[in-house]
Design an enzyme around this catalytic site. Sequence first.
Site, short mmCIF file in Angstrom:
data_model
loop_
_atom_site.label_atom_id
_atom_site.label_comp_id
_atom_site.label_asym_id
_atom_site.label_seq_id
_atom_site.Cartn_x
_atom_site.Cartn_y
_atom_site.Cartn_z
N TYR A 142 44.01 46.57 68.85
CA TYR A 142 42.66 47.13 68.92
C TYR A 142 41.96 46.73 70.22
CZ TYR A 142 42.91 48.47 63.97
OH TYR A 142 43.26 49.05 62.78
N LYS A 187 55.57 40.85 61.20
CA LYS A 187 56.76 41.69 61.35
C LYS A 187 57.67 41.01 62.37
CE LYS A 187 59.03 45.49 60.32
NZ LYS A 187 59.71 45.60 59.01
N ASP A 219 55.79 45.25 55.63
CA ASP A 219 56.22 46.33 54.74
C ASP A 219 56.43 45.80 53.32
OD1 ASP A 219 58.21 44.87 55.98
OD2 ASP A 219 59.53 46.58 56.38
N ASP A 243 43.89 45.40 58.73
CA ASP A 243 43.05 46.58 58.50
C ASP A 243 43.67 47.47 57.44
OD1 ASP A 243 41.18 48.57 58.73
OD2 ASP A 243 41.69 49.15 60.77
N ASP A 247 42.55 47.89 53.16
CA ASP A 247 42.19 49.18 52.57
C ASP A 247 43.08 49.46 51.36
OD1 ASP A 247 40.22 49.59 54.37
OD2 ASP A 247 41.13 51.31 55.38
#
Length: 364
Positions: A142, A187, A219, A243, A247
């Site tokens: 970001y 990851k 994942d 993020d 959600d």
Amino acid sequence: MKLRIAVLPGDGIGPEIMKQGVAVMDAIAKKCGHEFEYEEALVGACAIEACGDAYPAATHDVCMRADAVLFAAVGDLRYDNDPTLKMRPETGLLAMRKKLGLFANIRPVATFDCLLHKSPLKEELLRGADFVVIRELTGGMYFGEKYQDNDKAFDTNVYTRPEIERILKVAFEMAMQRRKHLTVVDKANVLASSRLWRQVAKEMEPQYPEVTTDYMFIDNASMRVLTEPRFFDVIVTENTFGDILTDETSCITGSMGLQPSSSLGEHTPLFEPVHGSWPQAAGQNIANPLAQILSAAMLLEHFGLNREGALVREAVNASLDANVRTPEILEPKGSSVARNQVKGGAKYGTKEVGQWIVEYINRS
């Protein structure tokens, strides 16, 4: 206690839910003998339209001289639908986080028994789930170097050791305050940035011998928060993964309109709901104000006003139990659930839910 609070309603449903958050704060102040002073400022699309900047210097000044920031949401469809624009409402949110040094976003995830059936997940998986996601907020893709032309684009995912150490410190200490279980989500099998995260976390583990620390690829974590939510106590992860993951956890609570958060760091702490601005619903009095109100509860608790925060939470729980709810979680009149509730099936909007909670606080 006297607190100066910067109020940033933002865009879309932001002004509507913010009114209810401030109304609840005022009810607490009156009930418990506190003094809360508010200073409102622009951020997001409304700020772009007013002065050409999504996070104006004047807004930053308001935030810096405040004890806390109560923020709602930014976002506007006019900007979403034009990918060529350089200035976007979300630019203001990122700038605010960066300039205030808000590197730690803390998002509690817990279930409400009366809403378990609203989740798409099985109730037996959800009941008793209670964990916190700590998302690094000022690094990663970001904020990394970006480039875009007609044929190529990239976002760089950069993290430094000090950035990783400070967010992991928050996470380990949070785990010490809870059930002493920390899950580091990364990851590391693919990304170099994740391998540094994992290396630093393993180096810090001996400093917190009471904490059981485990590591999980994003994942796998994305699957297990939905299939084994009770496994988790504290999750810590980088910006982009956090993020998306937070959600996803709205499936556990039953609605994104129930999830508050705090963002902590170098300067003024900020408290906000995790949902977006939902511009399609602006002005319709249908937006759920509970995440905004619960964010106000987190603000109170941050300053040691635990009794006051608990009263706000009690009022929110009472409203849910009484089926005083906005449309997305309302039990329809005559349903098996609503028949056992005091006000089952009545129509409540943003204002009505907020007012019910204020009245509950006033009479408590």
